[in-house]
Motif scaffolding. Structure first.
Motif, PDB file in Angstrom:
ATOM      1  N   ARG A  35     -50.662  52.397  36.642  1.00 27.52           N
ATOM      2  CA  ARG A  35     -50.879  51.995  35.249  1.00 27.52           C
ATOM      3  C   ARG A  35     -51.299  50.520  35.193  1.00 27.52           C
ATOM      4  O   ARG A  35     -52.211  50.164  34.448  1.00 27.52           O
ATOM      5  CB  ARG A  35     -49.606  52.210  34.444  1.00 27.52           C
ATOM      6  N   LEU A  36     -50.672  49.698  35.997  1.00 24.14           N
ATOM      7  CA  LEU A  36     -50.953  48.262  35.977  1.00 24.14           C
ATOM      8  C   LEU A  36     -52.197  47.882  36.771  1.00 24.14           C
ATOM      9  O   LEU A  36     -52.904  46.940  36.410  1.00 24.14           O
ATOM     10  CB  LEU A  36     -49.751  47.497  36.546  1.00 24.14           C
ATOM     11  N   PRO A  69     -42.757  41.961  36.674  1.00 26.98           N
ATOM     12  CA  PRO A  69     -43.065  43.363  36.413  1.00 26.98           C
ATOM     13  C   PRO A  69     -44.517  43.614  36.002  1.00 26.98           C
ATOM     14  O   PRO A  69     -44.965  44.750  35.976  1.00 26.98           O
ATOM     15  CB  PRO A  69     -42.103  43.735  35.288  1.00 26.98           C
ATOM     16  N   ASP A  70     -45.243  42.551  35.738  1.00 24.02           N
ATOM     17  CA  ASP A  70     -46.632  42.664  35.320  1.00 24.02           C
ATOM     18  C   ASP A  70     -47.607  42.710  36.502  1.00 24.02           C
ATOM     19  O   ASP A  70     -48.805  42.923  36.312  1.00 24.02           O
ATOM     20  CB  ASP A  70     -46.999  41.489  34.418  1.00 24.02           C
ATOM     21  N   GLU A  87     -46.231  53.643  37.849  1.00 21.61           N
ATOM     22  CA  GLU A  87     -46.286  52.357  37.150  1.00 21.61           C
ATOM     23  C   GLU A  87     -47.303  51.431  37.811  1.00 21.61           C
ATOM     24  O   GLU A  87     -48.041  50.713  37.138  1.00 21.61           O
ATOM     25  CB  GLU A  87     -44.905  51.702  37.119  1.00 21.61           C
ATOM     26  N   LYS A 104     -42.370  57.486  41.002  1.00 21.50           N
ATOM     27  CA  LYS A 104     -42.241  56.856  39.687  1.00 21.50           C
ATOM     28  C   LYS A 104     -42.765  55.418  39.741  1.00 21.50           C
ATOM     29  O   LYS A 104     -43.509  54.987  38.856  1.00 21.50           O
ATOM     30  CB  LYS A 104     -40.783  56.878  39.242  1.00 21.50           C
ATOM     31  N   ALA A 105     -42.397  54.684  40.782  1.00 23.57           N
ATOM     32  CA  ALA A 105     -42.898  53.317  40.953  1.00 23.57           C
ATOM     33  C   ALA A 105     -44.410  53.327  41.154  1.00 23.57           C
ATOM     34  O   ALA A 105     -45.124  52.456  40.639  1.00 23.57           O
ATOM     35  CB  ALA A 105     -42.206  52.647  42.134  1.00 23.57           C
ATOM     36  N   HIS A 110     -45.323  46.784  42.317  1.00 16.54           N
ATOM     37  CA  HIS A 110     -44.937  48.182  42.120  1.00 16.54           C
ATOM     38  C   HIS A 110     -45.435  49.066  43.259  1.00 16.54           C
ATOM     39  O   HIS A 110     -44.748  50.009  43.662  1.00 16.54           O
ATOM     40  CB  HIS A 110     -45.445  48.683  40.764  1.00 16.54           C
ATOM     41  N   VAL A 153     -40.370  43.127  41.600  1.00 16.28           N
ATOM     42  CA  VAL A 153     -40.676  43.834  40.351  1.00 16.28           C
ATOM     43  C   VAL A 153     -39.859  43.242  39.208  1.00 16.28           C
ATOM     44  O   VAL A 153     -40.373  43.060  38.098  1.00 16.28           O
ATOM     45  CB  VAL A 153     -40.416  45.349  40.491  1.00 16.28           C
ATOM     46  N   GLY A 168     -49.145  44.514  39.524  1.00 17.89           N
ATOM     47  CA  GLY A 168     -49.277  45.862  40.061  1.00 17.89           C
ATOM     48  C   GLY A 168     -48.903  45.979  41.520  1.00 17.89           C
ATOM     49  O   GLY A 168     -48.262  46.950  41.931  1.00 17.89           O
TER      50      GLY A 168
END
Length: 77
Positions: A41-42, A10-11, A38, A34-35, A16, A6, A13
């Motif tokens: 989201r990705l 970090p981009d 994210e 939480k991970a 994560h 990550v 998915g």
């Protein structure tokens, strides 16, 4: 390794999702969720079909452990 992945990318998915599964498997449910948020989201669509096509797991039991941990985060496959 998942935290490093990550940090390096970090981009991506999948990184994560992997981190979420690892955290949950380690008993860190809140951090895992939480991970997972994210990850969603990705990479919003991460179905079982996608996972079967692109999974890095060579052993079925590793894939099962991964998907079981993701399910605890809210993943429905």
């Amino acid at each position: 390794f998942a935290k490093d992945a990550v940090a390096c990318r970090p981009d991506v998915g999948f990184n994560h999702y992997l981190l979420a599964a690892c955290l949950v498997a380690n008993g860190e449910l809140e951090a895992g969720r939480k991970a997972f948020a994210e990850a969603r989201r990705l990479l919003e669509v991460y179905s079982m079909d996608t996972l079967r096509f692109s999974n890095p797991f060579s052993r079925p039991e590793d894939l099962e452990r991964y998907t079981d941990a993701l399910a605890l985060c809210g993943w429905t496959g």
